[in-house]
Scaffold this motif. Structure first.
Motif, PDB file in Angstrom:
ATOM      1  N   ALA A 363       0.821  -1.216   0.000  1.00 44.87           N
ATOM      2  CA  ALA A 363       0.000   0.000   0.000  1.00 44.87           C
ATOM      3  C   ALA A 363       0.848   1.256   0.000  1.00 44.87           C
ATOM      4  CB  ALA A 363      -0.935   0.007   1.217  1.00 44.87           C
ATOM      5  N   MET A 364       0.294   2.284  -0.610  1.00 44.69           N
ATOM      6  CA  MET A 364       0.894   3.621  -0.596  1.00 44.69           C
ATOM      7  C   MET A 364      -0.212   4.616  -0.246  1.00 44.69           C
ATOM      8  SD  MET A 364       2.714   5.715  -3.725  1.00 44.69           S
ATOM      9  CE  MET A 364       4.267   4.806  -3.664  1.00 44.69           C
ATOM     10  N   VAL A 365       0.049   5.464   0.736  1.00 40.16           N
ATOM     11  CA  VAL A 365      -0.925   6.458   1.171  1.00 40.16           C
ATOM     12  C   VAL A 365      -0.667   7.768   0.434  1.00 40.16           C
ATOM     13  CG1 VAL A 365      -1.861   7.754   3.122  1.00 40.16           C
ATOM     14  CG2 VAL A 365      -1.128   5.371   3.432  1.00 40.16           C
ATOM     15  N   LEU A 366      -1.707   8.275  -0.223  1.00 37.50           N
ATOM     16  CA  LEU A 366      -1.605   9.547  -0.939  1.00 37.50           C
ATOM     17  C   LEU A 366      -2.306  10.612  -0.111  1.00 37.50           C
ATOM     18  CD1 LEU A 366      -2.426   8.397  -4.595  1.00 37.50           C
ATOM     19  CD2 LEU A 366      -0.227   8.417  -3.421  1.00 37.50           C
ATOM     20  N   SER A 367      -1.537  11.497   0.475  1.00 36.15           N
ATOM     21  CA  SER A 367      -2.112  12.571   1.280  1.00 36.15           C
ATOM     22  C   SER A 367      -2.837  13.566   0.374  1.00 36.15           C
ATOM     23  CB  SER A 367      -1.015  13.285   2.064  1.00 36.15           C
ATOM     24  OG  SER A 367      -0.133  13.948   1.160  1.00 36.15           O
ATOM     25  N   LEU A 368      -3.622  14.434   0.976  1.00 31.13           N
ATOM     26  CA  LEU A 368      -4.312  15.456   0.181  1.00 31.13           C
ATOM     27  C   LEU A 368      -3.339  16.360  -0.560  1.00 31.13           C
ATOM     28  CD1 LEU A 368      -7.383  16.509   2.353  1.00 31.13           C
ATOM     29  CD2 LEU A 368      -7.373  15.271   0.191  1.00 31.13           C
ATOM     30  N   PRO A 369      -2.246  16.837   0.077  1.00 27.83           N
ATOM     31  CA  PRO A 369      -1.289  17.660  -0.683  1.00 27.83           C
ATOM     32  C   PRO A 369      -0.723  16.935  -1.897  1.00 27.83           C
ATOM     33  CG  PRO A 369      -0.913  17.918   1.669  1.00 27.83           C
ATOM     34  CD  PRO A 369      -1.921  16.813   1.520  1.00 27.83           C
ATOM     35  N   VAL A 370      -0.435  15.652  -1.755  1.00 25.66           N
ATOM     36  CA  VAL A 370       0.066  14.888  -2.889  1.00 25.66           C
ATOM     37  C   VAL A 370      -1.002  14.796  -3.978  1.00 25.66           C
ATOM     38  CG1 VAL A 370       0.699  12.566  -3.668  1.00 25.66           C
ATOM     39  CG2 VAL A 370       1.798  13.544  -1.650  1.00 25.66           C
TER      40      VAL A 370
END
Length: 531
Positions: A363-370
């Motif tokens: 898994a990779m978490v994509l933050s809102l800024p990203v």
């Protein structure tokens, strides 16, 4: 969190052996028993048996290890292991500081999720998720640190031997006292424990007790007594060494790389502060450092009376696990899954059931800024895994007002030199070589001009290129995949429901790479927690 997935092959992160396995290709089938799908699981469950005396020993050990611990679901699962219709699904990992990289959490979530899925599909049986603590490992440098918010935190100590027995010393207590961001359960686990394995059990229990996760420390005499026949055979017959070497040759012949290499003896001698490799020279058994020696007769006695002194290496640890657990499946990272393929013939030789092998969820978490940067730059998810140079060049070419590849100019020059070559043939056939050489020189000149044009365009897109670089740094800190570097606290502190969101999105039988997109409410909660 919102979930999307990518084919692992698109990421460029995995070996051909691993990819061929999860695609169920014929070229890999000789190296394992059954492919992990629900139909095969059902058949294996209905035919699997496990010795009742081993179950009794396992439950006795677990009850001792959980003395003083609360957790009704965990204790119920331990008791279930005494029943013939109960089986385990297992993952294992080192005792990393504060869990280490976030994929540690992903492994356990995947394992629990598999137990729950099997329970739903096979209601007449019971399935217990197990975390195998690598308490006997002695590579302290691999576990003595964790990475959080762009900084590496490290425990320095001169202790040696099996890391599970390392004492929680003043150095570690001082470090923990300085880390104001640590949740209380971490602080309690370390400051109220004597050894590292005790601390790890406490914090993992805190995180997953409500899911019934059973934590086992296999460094126990009663359990190693069950493994004594294999220990003796390995020391005196070197069976595994020959079998694994043969399997390595078969893998290489099939076009795959191998990861682990056996030894004539695949055990360490272990005592307080020491874990030394065992060797045999001219009928005399020794530790590699030369401090201990045994005759063959003395070694037979030692195995019989003190099996806890023998610690399996990477070749024998999987075998030990399957001897003492009524296990159906092992979940690990791509490298772990791949090295199990080297061991199939060893399991066959000792008539030990070979488990289903499953990759943990990635898994990779994509933050809102990203996500905002991606939207602004027009990046699609699979492009996140491209090298930064490829991304930069692709972006600049796509957004340039001019043709940076100089296609028209190259076409015109190609036509010109084709005409020159035709004329040269009528004059002197050898001139054609000179024309071709001149054409190649001009191609190189155009390449140089195109590079200058592209760099000039890059200067006009400095902000966008910096944003591309920022995205790569956030998702690949220090050039490493996010899940293999960043501690889970980066997500958990701002979103206490982070682990539950993993349970909501992970599917242990779906081998695709998962992208988890943070939503607005999670970001608001995170920002509020930091005020």
């Amino acid at each position: 969190m919102l979930k999307s997935t990518l084919d692992p092959a698109c990421t460029g992160l995995f070996s051909s052996l691993f990819l061929d396995y999860i695609q169920n290709k014929d070229s890999v089938k000789q190296f394992y028993k059954e492919f992990p799908d629900l139909g095969n699981f059902k058949q294996a469950i209905e035919s699997k048996t496990f010795d009742q005396k081993k179950r009794n020993t396992l439950v006795d050990v677990l009850n001792q290890q959980y003395g003083g611990f609360d957790g009704a679901k965990v204790k119920a699962n331990i008791q279930k292991l005494n029943e013939s219709n109960t089986f385990t699904v297992t993952t294992g990992h080192q005792l990393n500081l504060m869990t280490g990289p976030s994929y540690f959490i992903y492994k356990i979530v995947s394992t629990i999720a598999l137990a729950e899925k099997l329970q739903k599909e096979n209601p007449g049986y019971q399935f217990v998720p197990v975390y195998w603590m690598a308490s006997e490992d002695h590579d302290f440098e691999e576990i003595n640190h964790f990475y959080f918010d762009g900084k590496n935190y490290q425990w320095d100590t001169d202790q040696t031997g099996a890391v599970g027995d390392f004492v929680i010393d003043d150095s570690l207590k001082k470090l923990i006292g300085e880390l104001q961001f640590l949740p209380d359960f971490f602080k309690t686990a370390y400051t109220e424990s004597k050894t590292l394995k005790e601390a790890v059990r406490k914090y993992v229990h805190h995180l997953f007790a409500d899911k019934g996760l059973v934590i086992i420390d296999a460094n126990e005499k009663a359990l190693k007594e069950l493994f004594a026949p294999v220990i003796k055979d390995d020391l005196f017959a070197s069976t595994a060494n020959n079998l694994v070497n043969d399997c390595n040759c078969a893998l290489e012949d099939a076009g795959y790389a191998t990861q682990i290499f056996p030894r004539e003896i695949n055990f360490f001698y272990m005592e307080n502060g020491r874990r030394e490799r065992l060797i045999c020279e001219e009928g005399v058994f020794k530790t590699y450092d030369g401090e201990n020696e045994w005759t063959e007769e003395e070694m037979v006695t030692l195995i019989a009376e003190k099996p806890e002194k023998f610690s399996p290496n990477v070749v024998m640890r999987p075998l030990y696990q399957e001897v003492i657990l009524p296990n159906l499946a092992y979940l690990g990272g791509p490298a772990e899954v791949a090295y199990w393929f080297q061991l199939k013939s060893v399991f066959d030789h000792y008539s030990i059931d070979y488990p289903f092998l499953l990759p943990r969820n990635f898994a990779m978490v994509l933050s809102l800024p990203v996500q905002r940067k991606m939207d602004k730059l027009g990046l699609v998810e699979k492009e996140l895994f491209l090298p930064i140079d490829n991304l930069r060049i692709s972006y600049v070419k796509e957004h340039a007002e001019q043709d940076l590849d100089l296609k028209d100019e190259r076409s015109q020059i190609a036509d010109l030199f084709k005409s020159l070559e035709e004329k040269s043939v009528t004059m002197d056939a050898t001139l054609a070589y000179a024309v071709k050489a001149a054409y190649k020189r001009n191609e190189k000149i155009l390449d140089q001009v195109a590079t200058k044009f592209r760099k000039a365009e890059e200067r006009k897109n400095t902000i966008a290129i910096q944003q591309l670089s920022d995205i790569k740094k956030m998702l690949f800190p220090q050039g490493t995949l996010q899940e293999r570097k960043i501690n889970f606290l980066e997500f958990y502190l701002g979103n206490p429901d982070f682990i539950q969101s993993l349970f909501n999105t992970f599917d242990p039988l779906d081998f695709n790479f998962i992208l988890l997109k943070e939503n607005g409410s999670e970001r608001i909660a995170k920002e509020a927690s930091q005020k």
